[in-house]
Write a protein that holds these residues in place. Structure first.
Motif, short mmCIF file in Angstrom:
data_model
loop_
_atom_site.label_atom_id
_atom_site.label_comp_id
_atom_site.label_asym_id
_atom_site.label_seq_id
_atom_site.Cartn_x
_atom_site.Cartn_y
_atom_site.Cartn_z
N GLU A 11 0.83 -1.21 0.00
CA GLU A 11 0.00 0.00 0.00
C GLU A 11 0.86 1.26 0.00
N MET A 12 1.95 1.23 0.77
CA MET A 12 2.86 2.38 0.78
C MET A 12 3.51 2.56 -0.59
N GLU A 13 3.91 1.47 -1.18
CA GLU A 13 4.51 1.52 -2.52
C GLU A 13 3.55 2.16 -3.51
N GLN A 14 2.31 1.73 -3.47
CA GLN A 14 1.29 2.27 -4.38
C GLN A 14 1.08 3.76 -4.12
N ALA A 15 1.02 4.15 -2.87
CA ALA A 15 0.80 5.56 -2.52
C ALA A 15 1.95 6.43 -3.02
N TYR A 16 3.18 5.98 -2.82
CA TYR A 16 4.33 6.77 -3.29
C TYR A 16 4.36 6.83 -4.82
N ALA A 24 9.10 5.75 -10.75
CA ALA A 24 9.64 4.92 -9.68
C ALA A 24 10.80 5.60 -8.95
N ARG A 25 11.65 6.29 -9.70
CA ARG A 25 12.80 6.97 -9.08
C ARG A 25 12.33 8.07 -8.13
N ASP A 26 11.33 8.85 -8.57
CA ASP A 26 10.79 9.90 -7.72
C ASP A 26 10.10 9.29 -6.49
N ALA A 27 9.39 8.19 -6.68
CA ALA A 27 8.72 7.52 -5.56
C ALA A 27 9.74 7.06 -4.53
N LEU A 28 10.85 6.51 -5.00
CA LEU A 28 11.90 6.06 -4.09
C LEU A 28 12.51 7.24 -3.34
N ARG A 29 12.75 8.34 -4.05
CA ARG A 29 13.29 9.54 -3.39
C ARG A 29 12.33 10.07 -2.33
N ARG A 30 11.05 10.08 -2.63
CA ARG A 30 10.06 10.55 -1.66
C ARG A 30 10.03 9.64 -0.43
N ALA A 31 10.07 8.34 -0.66
CA ALA A 31 10.04 7.39 0.46
C ALA A 31 11.29 7.53 1.33
#
Length: 77
Positions: A11-16, A24-31
């Motif tokens: 769920e966290m992965e989906q939210a990011y 995906a790169r931006d999601a990883l940076r945000r996380a």
């Protein structure tokens, strides 16, 4: 990892991913930024065995009544 934890991570992965528009790169940076911020917050709240006190009376107040000083040995908790 148990199923409930795996579901939370999914769920966290989906939210990011949604917050980053699917990048995906931006999601990883945000996380990572959120995790680093959380670590910094919690790190400031964790005791590493030291109690900050300016005077012995401050120390006694912070440690509470269950901690008494023994003559020549300092505080024993």
């Amino acid at each position: 990892m148990n199923e409930s934890m795996e579901r939370v991570v999914d769920e966290m992965e989906q939210a990011y991913l949604e917050a980053s528009g699917g990048d995906a790169r931006d999601a990883l940076r945000r996380a990572l930024a959120d995790a680093m911020e959380e670590i910094a917050t919690v790190s400031g709240q964790v005791s590493r065995g030291y109690v900050r006190a300016g005077k012995p009376a401050d120390l006694a107040r912070k440690l509470g009544p269950e901690c008494r000083a023994r003559p020549g040995q300092g505080a024993v908790c």
